[in-house]
Design a protein around this motif. Structure first.
Motif, mmCIF file in Angstrom:
data_model
loop_
_atom_site.group_PDB
_atom_site.id
_atom_site.type_symbol
_atom_site.label_atom_id
_atom_site.label_comp_id
_atom_site.label_asym_id
_atom_site.label_seq_id
_atom_site.Cartn_x
_atom_site.Cartn_y
_atom_site.Cartn_z
ATOM 1 N N SER A 57 44.660 38.112 38.062
ATOM 2 C CA SER A 57 45.757 37.272 38.555
ATOM 3 C C SER A 57 46.512 36.671 37.368
ATOM 4 C CB SER A 57 45.210 36.159 39.451
ATOM 5 O OG SER A 57 44.344 35.319 38.708
ATOM 6 N N LEU A 114 48.658 46.584 43.672
ATOM 7 C CA LEU A 114 48.084 46.434 45.017
ATOM 8 C C LEU A 114 48.357 47.612 45.932
ATOM 9 C CD1 LEU A 114 49.391 42.811 45.355
ATOM 10 C CD2 LEU A 114 46.980 43.372 45.221
ATOM 11 N N GLU A 155 38.416 38.664 52.349
ATOM 12 C CA GLU A 155 37.744 39.425 53.405
ATOM 13 C C GLU A 155 37.313 38.591 54.591
ATOM 14 O OE1 GLU A 155 34.954 41.717 51.130
ATOM 15 O OE2 GLU A 155 36.721 42.775 50.330
ATOM 16 N N ARG A 210 43.979 39.627 49.450
ATOM 17 C CA ARG A 210 42.742 40.411 49.386
ATOM 18 C C ARG A 210 41.475 39.596 49.683
ATOM 19 N NH1 ARG A 210 42.095 44.492 44.951
ATOM 20 N NH2 ARG A 210 41.040 42.752 44.004
ATOM 21 N N ASP A 267 56.043 47.302 52.995
ATOM 22 C CA ASP A 267 55.652 46.005 52.434
ATOM 23 C C ASP A 267 56.773 45.453 51.567
ATOM 24 O OD1 ASP A 267 53.140 46.314 53.584
ATOM 25 O OD2 ASP A 267 52.306 47.276 51.805
ATOM 26 N N ARG A 321 36.257 35.637 40.755
ATOM 27 C CA ARG A 321 37.156 36.640 41.304
ATOM 28 C C ARG A 321 38.597 36.157 41.182
ATOM 29 N NH1 ARG A 321 37.141 40.869 45.801
ATOM 30 N NH2 ARG A 321 39.279 40.686 46.449
ATOM 31 N N GLU A 343 38.021 46.690 44.199
ATOM 32 C CA GLU A 343 38.076 46.791 42.745
ATOM 33 C C GLU A 343 38.678 45.523 42.156
ATOM 34 O OE1 GLU A 343 41.994 48.640 44.020
ATOM 35 O OE2 GLU A 343 40.130 47.955 44.884
ATOM 36 N N SER A 344 38.448 45.317 40.873
ATOM 37 C CA SER A 344 38.894 44.049 40.301
ATOM 38 C C SER A 344 40.381 44.106 39.986
ATOM 39 C CB SER A 344 38.086 43.730 39.054
ATOM 40 O OG SER A 344 38.416 44.658 38.058
ATOM 41 N N LEU A 345 40.960 42.935 39.978
ATOM 42 C CA LEU A 345 42.390 42.794 39.755
ATOM 43 C C LEU A 345 42.529 41.511 38.954
ATOM 44 C CD1 LEU A 345 44.928 42.647 42.680
ATOM 45 C CD2 LEU A 345 44.344 40.544 41.509
ATOM 46 N N TYR A 369 42.584 35.896 42.231
ATOM 47 C CA TYR A 369 43.411 35.898 43.442
ATOM 48 C C TYR A 369 44.872 35.654 43.096
ATOM 49 C CZ TYR A 369 39.008 35.269 45.929
ATOM 50 O OH TYR A 369 37.727 35.428 46.413
ATOM 51 N N LYS A 408 47.601 41.399 52.269
ATOM 52 C CA LYS A 408 47.352 42.496 51.323
ATOM 53 C C LYS A 408 47.316 41.965 49.895
ATOM 54 C CE LYS A 408 49.144 46.711 53.401
ATOM 55 N NZ LYS A 408 50.169 47.753 53.334
ATOM 56 N N ILE A 409 48.178 40.980 49.624
ATOM 57 C CA ILE A 409 48.238 40.414 48.276
ATOM 58 C C ILE A 409 47.018 39.523 48.024
ATOM 59 C CG2 ILE A 409 49.580 38.879 46.761
ATOM 60 C CD1 ILE A 409 52.114 39.866 48.244
#
Ligand code: NDP
Length: 429
Positions: free
Chosen positions: A5, A26, A350, A348, A32, A73, A1-3, A75, A345-346
């Protein structure tokens, strides 16, 4: 899903509030957060398994590079670094680039090079012919040492022979170097490349009657480049009471300077690596390998040159960066180090390829912030405010006092430890 920054005001939050924000965004869990707070940092037992003669662990501040948008995207980039201003510079630059549409980035397939040095092979042309003729057997042998890589779609893909008219050996022979061209998939690849390079050495000796000496990867990973660009309308650059044209001109001059002069290019690239190394350390990457590749690549035409360039075209400032990026999503400490787990995890990302695009953009962002200041008001103005905090801490200030003393130092225009001590003394009286 979108996030997003774009976290406005993040720098004004307390660390606890920042953790809350990250948890919300997140879904970070207790472990964590404990990791971020240093409560469950790298355990001595694990450290003892990672390196030799371990006597403890070592910490660095971890910051978040904000505002990065790459190929549409967003980040958040964890950055482990001791130097003030690095995280701020990436975040600041990325904010401007983001408003101009963000970074575009791309990266090559994960193709690495393994080198085998052959000597006493007789006639170089004949030796080359024999090696080339046995290519399929060499590929099969190399891949037999790592069938799982082939199953993943990777493995040794090609063999190249290089005859180098370099330093003559005792027998007057030129250097003969065999390159294994290896697709390392999601790994940086050093170990698997070295295994294959060592594995094919006996067959190369047999084919040529020669003797193999070195068998190891090359850190000049020039088939595995990452590239990022940005395009910023010149008017968006206006700042420091200067029009955008003047700032753009300063940035262009910085680029010209670095292109022509290795003394400047070294510093230009150091700035780029400030960003990339910080992100690399947090993400468990071999930053020495990245450094070695970057600097060797910068020197590929014989003169050491900048890894990024800037120019103005059609009313836009255009920045580009290109450099080798041998990264991994597996291997080394990546799946072992608990801090790296949180960083991933932060981040994200792939794939190693996606990570390399993020790193290239981070390098370009860092560079943009530097040349923007250098080509206009200079960097000391911005740096001093942050440097002043370190000076205040060095002089003994703690807690709320750090900020207070730092401000007084900057106002006094005299950011020195002795001055900080003077201020502390006068305030404590
Ligand atoms: P590792 O050998 O630790 O890990 C790579 C292994 O991960 C692969 O061989 C593969 O093993 C496994 N793997 C699982 N999934 C994948 C996947 N999708 N794609 C690829 N591999 C996968 O690491 P590297 O070979 O990457 O080597 C990196 C390390 O080497 C770094 O720690 C670096 O510091 C060090 N190093 C660097 C040198 C240099 O740069 N000059 C020299 C020597 C070491 P399997 O197929 O068995 O599952």
């Amino acid at each position: 899903e979108s996030l997003t920054s774009r976290l406005s005001g993040f720098h004004k939050l307390s660390m606890v509030e920042r953790h809350e924000k990250l948890s919300q965004m997140l879904g970070l869990d207790e472990m964590d957060l404990a990791q971020l707070q240093g409560i469950s940092a790298l355990q001595p037992g694990l450290a003892n398994k990672m390196i030799e003669n371990a006597v403890g662990t070592f910490s660095l501040p971890l910051g978040l590079g904000l505002n990065l948008q790459i190929n549409g995207r967003d980040y958040l980039v964890p950055m482990a670094v001791e130097e003030p201003s690095v995280v701020a510079a990436v975040s600041f630059a990325s904010k401007i680039v983001r408003e101009a549409g963000g970074f575009s980035a791309e990266a090559d397939d994960p193709i690495m090079i393994g080198q085998v040095q052959l000597t006493r092979y007789g006639d170089p042309t004949e030796a080359t012919k024999r090696i080339v003729a046995a290519k399929e057997a060499l590929l099969a042998l190399a891949n037999s040492f790592h069938p799982s890589m082939v199953k993943r779609g990777g493995g040794c893909k090609d063999i190249e022979v290089r005859v180098l008219p370099a330093p003559e050996g005792p027998r007057g022979e030129p250097l003969l170097v065999v390159h294994l061209i290896i697709d390392t998939q999601e790994a940086m690849g050093a170990n698997l490349i070295n295994t294959m390079a060592e594995g094919v050495a006996p067959l190369l000796e047999q084919l040529t009657g020669g003797k193999v000496f070195l068998r190891i990867l090359s850190n000049l990973a020039d088939r595995r480049l990452a590239r990022a660009t940005c395009r910023i309308p010149v008017e968006m650059l206006a700042d420091f009471d200067m029009p955008g044209e003047s700032i753009a001109e300063g940035i262009y001059q910085a680029s010209r300077f670095a292109l022509a002069d290795p003394y400047r290019a070294a510093t230009h690239n150091k700035g780029i690596m400030n960003g990339i190394d910080s992100a690399a350390i947090a993400a468990g990457q071999d930053w020495r390998a990245i450094e070695a590749g970057a600097h060797a690549f910068a020197c590929r035409d014989g003169q050491y040159r900048p890894l990024s360039t800037w120019h103005v075209e059609d009313g836009h400032l255009i920045g580009r960066i290109e450099l080798p990026m041998a990264l991994g999503m597996v291997g080394g400490p990546i799946k072992i180090h608990p801090g790296v787990q949180v960083a991933m995890k932060i981040l994200r990302v792939e794939s190693a390829r996606e990570l390399s695009m993020v790193f290239a953009a981070v390098g370009l962002a860092q560079n943009f912030a530097a040349v923007r200041a250098l080509g206009s008001v200079g960097i000391q103005k911005g740096h001093m405010a942050m440097h002043a905090r370190c000076v205040a801490v060095t002089a003994g200030a703690r807690g709320d006092w750090v900020e207070k003393i730092a401000e007084l130092l900057v106002t006094a225009g005299h950011v020195k430890v002795e001055k900080a001590r003077e201020i502390i003394d006068s305030l404590s009286e």
